[in-house]
Design an enzyme around this catalytic site. Structure first.
Site, PDB file in Angstrom:
ATOM      1  N   GLY A   1      -0.600  -3.248   5.822  1.00 34.56           N
ATOM      2  CA  GLY A   1      -1.671  -4.216   6.129  1.00 34.56           C
ATOM      3  C   GLY A   1      -2.192  -3.984   7.533  1.00 34.56           C
ATOM      4  O   GLY A   1      -2.477  -2.844   7.929  1.00 34.56           O
TER       5      GLY A   1
ATOM      6  N   THR B   1       0.864  -1.154   0.000  1.00 35.97           N
ATOM      7  CA  THR B   1       0.000   0.000   0.000  1.00 35.97           C
ATOM      8  C   THR B   1       0.900   1.203   0.000  1.00 35.97           C
ATOM      9  O   THR B   1       2.100   1.066   0.176  1.00 35.97           O
ATOM     10  CB  THR B   1      -0.859  -0.084   1.268  1.00 35.97           C
ATOM     11  OG1 THR B   1      -1.593  -1.284   1.202  1.00 35.97           O
ATOM     12  CG2 THR B   1      -1.765   1.087   1.463  1.00 35.97           C
TER      13      THR B   1
HETATM   14  O1  DON Z   1      -6.822  -2.140   3.126  1.00 37.72           O
HETATM   15  C1  DON Z   1      -6.030  -2.797   3.786  1.00 37.72           C
HETATM   16  O2  DON Z   1      -6.041  -2.849   5.011  1.00 37.72           O
HETATM   17  C2  DON Z   1      -4.945  -3.586   3.056  1.00 37.72           C
HETATM   18  N1  DON Z   1      -5.387  -3.917   1.739  1.00 37.72           N
HETATM   19  C3  DON Z   1      -3.679  -2.806   3.050  1.00 37.72           C
HETATM   20  C4  DON Z   1      -2.534  -3.575   2.408  1.00 37.72           C
HETATM   21  C5  DON Z   1      -1.198  -3.083   2.752  1.00 37.72           C
HETATM   22  O3  DON Z   1      -1.032  -2.136   3.485  1.00 37.72           O
HETATM   23  C6  DON Z   1      -0.055  -3.830   2.196  1.00 37.72           C
HETATM   24  N2  DON Z   1       1.150  -3.088   2.418  1.00 37.72           N
HETATM   25  N3  DON Z   1       2.145  -3.325   2.864  1.00 37.72           N
END
Ligand code: DON
Length: 529
Positions: A433, A340
């Site tokens: 995440g 993300t």
């Molecule tokens: O919306 C969420 O919580 C996840 N899809 C976020 C994913 C994420 O942060 C991956 N990154 N490292």
């Protein structure tokens, strides 16, 4: 100032403000630039959330989260034996939710933009056409993904290479440039209808994907009321469901406020014990009550009620850790009718915006839409595909976050703005995440309780607990040996991990200057003028 995951994207945003654009114009331009130079998470094939505070004090937040396609159903990732097939929800065409990012950028622009949208997209088109040089970290990441790119694409994308990628190699993306031109010429319909929609639907049909023309055409981002809370004289403005971030962050801060953690010390045994105990309880509530507010009644007021949280935390002992199996969601009397990226922008007038946006995993589902040149998300894995069975972040959930047609999957993304005495103080956010919520939480504590500057707060090592698995994830070198031993003696399991978070934050200093906090864990860069 712009703080984002890539120096070229931050520079694009900065130029927009130098040319008279406001913070929202800059954020939109940065978002499109990240789709070109930070393809692992920057996107037009994903979604996200924006939290905004204008200098007159008005606040708003936009949900441009992906949605389940109309043909999605609750058991779509279960095999014949009823077991969850994680590969299907994370890789390939079936893992993709209907993208929200392009609609989101146009919704932001319509409400707040001051420069023409065409001007905000133009620098990204140029970078896609002319190519950009990759950083050492990008080369390293791309080299680990070659096999997955090959498995999930029927053609050779600009990110394929037979040799190892090297820092400084140039990547040009003519297809992506064309897609961005369609968007530049035709607005949001340039993505959701016409040739790009044809390309997306054709890509879906080549690999059991579910997204249809109607899914694309009907996608709409939604303005949601931000979640607001207080912490030690600060106002916290954060994202509402379908992100769990705002509610969970306020719950954690409420549980922290009664304790003198500044006296206990940063990353001391007692501070980390408290954080872990609060986090177990908050993530249990998350798993039980939170989901898409358009589909489930979320007891927002109860979850944010100080008495509820006080009772919820009353059994925390400072002599021993509570095993996660003894923690469950709080009782709420009746229900109220890996990769993300985050960017923070503050303009010269004090308008502020925090955007967290994602494809979910690094490069999403690994599929690049043939002819259109962008990666698709694998956001469907953020649903709870089977009650109690963890997703890729180890998060569990139940009915509230079960798959349903048109529903948005629960998120942890926590774009957050902090004010004090009615004045802007901080713009904060990160990927990671399930660790997003706790990284934002610790960054706020670092500034407010531990008196750190923005860069120091971002740099500081982080820890994380999410109820299940019952362990504290500890960033390498976060804790002294004796704190580790003391935490283990209290009954905590520790699991060492390489890096937590990639923050992009801005702090308004008492004299009004801005201090950027750009995470050294990535290529993150804060630029100001
Ligand atoms: O919306 C969420 O919580 C996840 N899809 C976020 C994913 C994420 O942060 C991956 N990154 N490292």
């Amino acid at each position: 100032m712009v703080s984002s995951a890539h120096p070229l994207a931050s520079a694009v945003g900065l130029d927009v403000m130098k040319n008279g654009g406001n913070a929202i114009d800059a954020a939109i331009a940065t978002h499109f630039a990240l789709a070109v130079v930070y393809p692992q998470a920057g996107n037009i094939g994903g979604g996200g959330f924006a939290v905004i505070r204008m200098n007159d004090g008005t606040i708003s937040s936009l949900d441009f989260r992906e949605k389940a396609p109309a043909l999605a159903h609750r058991e779509m990732y279960l095999n014949a034996d009823g077991q969850l097939d994680n590969l299907l929800s994370t890789h390939g065409h079936m893992a993709t939710g209907v993208p929200g990012a392009v609609d989101g950028m146009f919704a932001l622009h319509q409400k707040y933009g001051t420069l023409p949208m065409a001007e905000l997209i133009e620098p990204s088109i140029k970078m896609a056409q002319r190519g950009y040089a990759i950083t050492p970290l990008a080369a390293e990441l791309l080299n680990t993904k070659q096999e997955e790119f090959q498995t999930h694409n029927r053609w050779s994308t600009p990110y394929h290479s037979d040799q190892n990628w090297q820092a400084g190699d140039t990547i040009t993306q003519p297809d992506l440039a064309q897609t961005l031109e369609h968007i530049q010429t035709n607005g949001r319909n340039g993505f959701y209808e016409g040739i790009v929609a044809d390309q997306i639907v054709a890509e879906m049909q080549s690999g059991n994907g579910l997204i249809s023309y109607a899914d694309l055409k009907n996608y709409q981002s939604v303005w949601r009321k931000p979640i607001i809370g207080n912490y030690r004289g600060h106002q916290i403005i954060s994202m509402a469901p379908p992100s769990s971030g705002g509610i969970a962050l306020i719950q954690l801060l409420q549980g922290t406020e009664g304790y003198p953690i500044a006296d206990w010390g940063h990353n001391s045994t007692k501070t980390i014990h408290l954080m872990a105990e609060l986090e177990k309880r908050v993530y249990a509530d998350r798993a039980t009550y939170l989901g898409d507010p358009d589909f489930v009644d979320i007891p927002v007021n109860q979850l944010l009620d100080s008495l509820y949280n006080q009772q919820r935390y009353a059994d925390i002992s400072f002599d021993k850790a509570t095993p996660s199996e003894l923690v469950s969601a709080g009782e709420i009397p009746s229900s109220e009718s890996p990769e993300t990226t985050h960017l923070s922008v503050v303009d010269a007038d004090g308008n502020a915006v925090a955007i967290t946006t994602t494809l979910n995993s690094s490069f999403g589902n690994k599929v690049m839409v043939k002819g259109a040149g962008f990666f698709l998300n694998n956001e469907m894995d953020d649903f709870s595909s089977k009650p109690g069975v963890p997703n890729q972040f180890g998060l569990i959930g139940g009915d509230a976050n079960a798959i349903a047609p048109h529903k948005r999957m629960l998120s942890s993304m926590t774009p957050t703005i902090v004010t004090k005495n009615g004045k802007l103080k901080m713009v904060v956010g990160t990927p990671g995440g399930s660790t997003i919520i706790t990284s934002v939480y610790q960054t706020l504590l670092n500034v407010i309780d531990f008196d750190m500057g923005m860069q120091e707060a971002v740099h500081a090592k982080k820890v994380h607990h999410q109820w299940y698995p019952d362990e504290i994830r500890v960033e390498t070198d976060a804790l002294t040996g004796s704190v580790e031993t003391d935490l283990e003696q209290l009954g905590h399991q520790l699991r060492m991990t390489d890096k937590i978070g990639r923050m992009d934050c801005i702090l308004v200093l008492p004299d009004g200057r801005l201090e950027g906090g750009a995470d050294p864990r990535g290529d993150n860069t804060a630029l100001g003028y």
